[in-house]
Scaffold this active site. Structure first.
Site, PDB file in Angstrom:
ATOM      1  N   ARG A 101       0.845  -1.190   0.000  1.00  0.00           N
ATOM      2  CA  ARG A 101       0.000   0.000   0.000  1.00  0.00           C
ATOM      3  C   ARG A 101       0.887   1.249   0.000  1.00  0.00           C
ATOM      4  NH1 ARG A 101      -5.046   1.660  -1.239  1.00  0.00           N
ATOM      5  NH2 ARG A 101      -6.144   2.746   0.409  1.00  0.00           N
ATOM      6  N   THR A 374      -8.857   0.792  -9.449  1.00  0.00           N
ATOM      7  CA  THR A 374      -8.394  -0.448  -8.821  1.00  0.00           C
ATOM      8  C   THR A 374      -8.591  -1.614  -9.797  1.00  0.00           C
ATOM      9  OG1 THR A 374      -9.022   0.436  -6.671  1.00  0.00           O
ATOM     10  CG2 THR A 374      -8.590  -1.905  -6.730  1.00  0.00           C
ATOM     11  N   THR A 392      -3.925  -0.770  -7.172  1.00  0.00           N
ATOM     12  CA  THR A 392      -4.746   0.413  -7.413  1.00  0.00           C
ATOM     13  C   THR A 392      -3.960   1.701  -7.563  1.00  0.00           C
ATOM     14  OG1 THR A 392      -6.667   1.627  -6.563  1.00  0.00           O
ATOM     15  CG2 THR A 392      -5.084   0.901  -4.931  1.00  0.00           C
ATOM     16  N   ASN A 394      -6.175   4.165  -6.922  1.00  0.00           N
ATOM     17  CA  ASN A 394      -7.383   4.689  -6.294  1.00  0.00           C
ATOM     18  C   ASN A 394      -8.392   5.061  -7.372  1.00  0.00           C
ATOM     19  OD1 ASN A 394      -9.085   5.196  -4.218  1.00  0.00           O
ATOM     20  ND2 ASN A 394      -8.452   7.302  -3.910  1.00  0.00           N
ATOM     21  N   ASP A 416      -7.996   8.197   0.368  1.00  0.00           N
ATOM     22  CA  ASP A 416      -8.491   7.072   1.172  1.00  0.00           C
ATOM     23  C   ASP A 416      -8.283   7.305   2.672  1.00  0.00           C
ATOM     24  OD1 ASP A 416      -9.804   5.412  -0.522  1.00  0.00           O
ATOM     25  OD2 ASP A 416      -8.135   4.054  -0.894  1.00  0.00           O
ATOM     26  N   GLY A 466     -13.444  -1.493  -7.127  1.00  0.00           N
ATOM     27  CA  GLY A 466     -14.765  -0.915  -6.842  1.00  0.00           C
ATOM     28  C   GLY A 466     -14.841  -0.108  -5.562  1.00  0.00           C
ATOM     29  N   GLY A 467     -13.701   0.348  -5.034  1.00  0.00           N
ATOM     30  CA  GLY A 467     -13.735   1.203  -3.842  1.00  0.00           C
ATOM     31  C   GLY A 467     -14.500   0.535  -2.717  1.00  0.00           C
TER      32      GLY A 467
HETATM   33  N1  GLY Z   1      -8.354   2.863  -3.314  1.00  0.00           N
HETATM   34  C1  GLY Z   1      -9.388   1.966  -3.038  1.00  0.00           C
HETATM   35  C2  GLY Z   1      -9.116   1.160  -1.834  1.00  0.00           C
HETATM   36  O1  GLY Z   1      -7.960   0.892  -1.539  1.00  0.00           O
HETATM   37  O2  GLY Z   1     -10.044   0.798  -1.150  1.00  0.00           O
END
Ligand code: GLY
Length: 563
Positions: A101, A374, A392, A394, A416, A466-467
């Site tokens: 991340r 993503t 991702t 984002n 996020d 899909g967030g």
């Molecule tokens: N950027 C989307 C997530 O990591 O949930």
């Protein structure tokens, strides 16, 4: 051939089931692989992955190659300027999780997106240089390869270099995406991206010459090819031109982290999934534990009783997410408590099968209707090793900044974080202290790469973009297979619904709910919102005969490549 057509050709007639929850139609199979399978958002990336497997590479080798190939052929989410999570299960059942991340730069601070009156400055965490976290994808792939890879690193990067150098033909969906993003790229890039700038039509060829050179540096120098030397210099120069805050120190300090996956049981199946800073794994297990006491298979799929139950579980779980989830290196996330089946059962005690429970009314926004940001891919190799990887930028095309002369997009992952307590991010998600911005901290994610086993045997590899809808799309896909006995392809194709506590609505895909179901849900007190497509699940199921069924999502150009 497109998966959808293959799917139809492979349709198998199986005796109809009499239970109301089971499908009363043909069972439709996805792509079948005798030995191995790669399912990703792009046919060229899936083929790169299966070629690596055919050469004797394992699932991690293929994952590295697919990650880099997606950075070329799927620039709206595939990336080297973003980050992600990888969940791994070896053929012997050993599991591992890699957190690559993005991190907040050292110069980031809690209030960096607020004006002097304490109000959120529109779009600052979404567009332009300040929106980007320190990228983690290249370090992540290097670490994954060091620990589990078998083929030489250079062989895994070369296919992406070839795609970038020689160009690739785009589909209608890609042409649309590129045309939609033109204006925003021109507004945010400090060096105009000439290879992106034209009116695109299906069948055009796109080249990424600068990206090819960046990939060559990564091929030749691994981590140092990105975080040091020419690529790092180009990133820092880009930051200076665009008033960004990422420094060489941030690049030096970036390191991905191996974490212990979290696991939970559901009807005898074991879920292996991503721990924080993903909220997805925790939420997925909470959701499954919340609905386990109910006989889902006796309910009709996507009818009012079923959608109401899912919504009520989701309302409770997403409320926990907003309060308790954040980067575990900065905030003490009560994972054990949240995953306690008793706790989730107790949370459902207030569930009323007849009536919606209104969500608390703290501020909420309108979640974005576009949700191809993503991307996820699922891989099983010939030995039975499995990789579930979600990666991702984002938002689609990240912060819309292409690093000048380096050819890759930066993420807008800073959004996020909770930029202000109770103020929703672009997915309508709210948060507080647990997910506030701090230098070096990782922003909370919903990405939910997941592996499912039964009796010690691999069963499913699953995930989606899909967030905020990632968690509920994976949740429904797992229920579709376990409770509704769907094939992988059916489970992926099935229409989805989504609810996340705030805003207090049930989002649905076109045709997910019949008129009668919608009416019943509204009578129970639910508000409904047409959301367009929800998720793009790419998944693999191990069949009884040990063959692999790839389920590629027809909502995109997704493609299963098996052999
Ligand atoms: N950027 C989307 C997530 O990591 O949930």
């Amino acid at each position: 051939m497109k998966n959808r057509i293959k799917t139809l050709l492979l349709a198998l007639l199986i005796i109809s089931c009499s239970k109301p929850g089971k499908l009363e139609t043909q069972h439709v199979l996805g792509t079948i692989g005798e030995r191995a399978m790669v399912v990703s958002a792009h046919p060229l990336a899936s083929k790169v992955g299966s070629e690596i497997l055919k050469k004797g590479g394992n699932a991690v080798d293929a994952a590295v190659a697919v990650q880099f190939a997606l950075a070329v052929v799927y620039p709206n989410a595939g990336n080297i300027g973003g980050g992600g999570f990888l969940v791994y299960r070896s053929k012997d059942g050993a599991v591992d999780a890699l957190d690559f991340r993005e991190m907040a730069p050292q110069l980031a601070n809690r209030d960096m997106y607020l004006d002097s009156a304490g109000n959120v400055i529109n779009n600052l965490s979404l567009r332009g240089h300040l929106a980007s976290g320190v990228p983690g994808s290249v370090d992540g792939m290097v670490e994954a390869h060091k620990k589990y890879g078998t083929l030489p690193w250079s062989e895994l990067i070369q296919p992406a270099i070839n795609l970038a150098e020689k160009g690739h033909i785009i589909t209608e969906m890609e042409a649309k995406g590129l045309n939609n993003v033109q204006k925003s790229l021109l507004e945010n890039c400090t060096v105009p991206p000439t290879n992106f700038s034209k009116e695109w039509v299906k069948g055009d060829t796109i080249y990424h010459k600068d990206l090819a050179k960046t990939l060559e540096r990564i091929r030749d120098n691994e981590r140092a090819g990105f975080y040091e030397g020419e690529t790092a210099e180009l990133i820092i120069e880009e930051m200076k031109r665009g008033n960004g805050i990422i420094t060489q120190e941030d690049l030096n300090k970036y390191h991905s982290v191996w974490r212990t996956p979290i696991s939970g049981m559901y009807r005898g199946y074991k879920l292996i999934t991503m721990p924080p800073p993903s909220s997805g794994g925790v939420a997925l297990i909470q959701l499954l534990e919340s609905v386990e006491p109910f006989d889902l298979s006796s309910m009709s799929h996507n009818k009012a009783t079923y959608v109401h139950l899912l919504t009520e579980a989701e309302r409770r779980v997403y409320a926990d997410r907003a309060e308790y989830l954040g980067d575990p290196d900065y905030y003490n996330v009560p994972v054990k408590g949240l995953l306690n089946p008793e706790y989730n059962r107790e949370r459902m005690e207030s569930f009323n099968p007849e009536k919606a429970t209104p969500s608390d009314s703290i501020g909420h926004g309108q979640p974005m209707l576009e949700h191809n940001e993503t991307t996820h891919f699922s891989i099983v190799d010939e030995q039975g090793n499995a990789v579930s990887l979600t990666t991702t930028l984002n938002g689609s095309y990240g912060c819309r900044v292409i690093v000048g002369h380096a050819g890759f997009l930066l993420n807008n992952e800073m959004d996020d974080f909770s930029v202000k307590p109770g103020v929703p991010n672009m997915f309508g998600l709210v948060g507080g202290k647990a997910n506030e911005i701090a230098p070096g901290k990782r922003m909370l994610s919903s990405m939910t790469p997941t592996i499912v086993e039964k009796d010690g045997q691999l069963k499913l590899v699953v995930g989606t973009p899909g967030g905020s809808t990632i968690i509920t799309s994976v949740f429904q896909t797992v229920l579709n297979v376990i409770d509704f006995d769907m094939t992988m392809q059916e489970a992926v194709d099935a229409k989805r619904v989504h609810s996340q506590w705030l805003p207090d609505v049930i989002m649905y895909e076109k045709d997910a709910l019949t008129e009668e179901t919608s009416k019943k849900l509204e009578e129970m007190g639910h508000k409904l919102l047409d959301k367009g497509n929800i998720g793009r699940v790419d998944a693999v199921k191990v069949l009884e005969n040990k063959k692999l069924e790839g389920g590629a999502d027809p909502r995109g150009d997704d493609f299963a490549s098996g052999y």
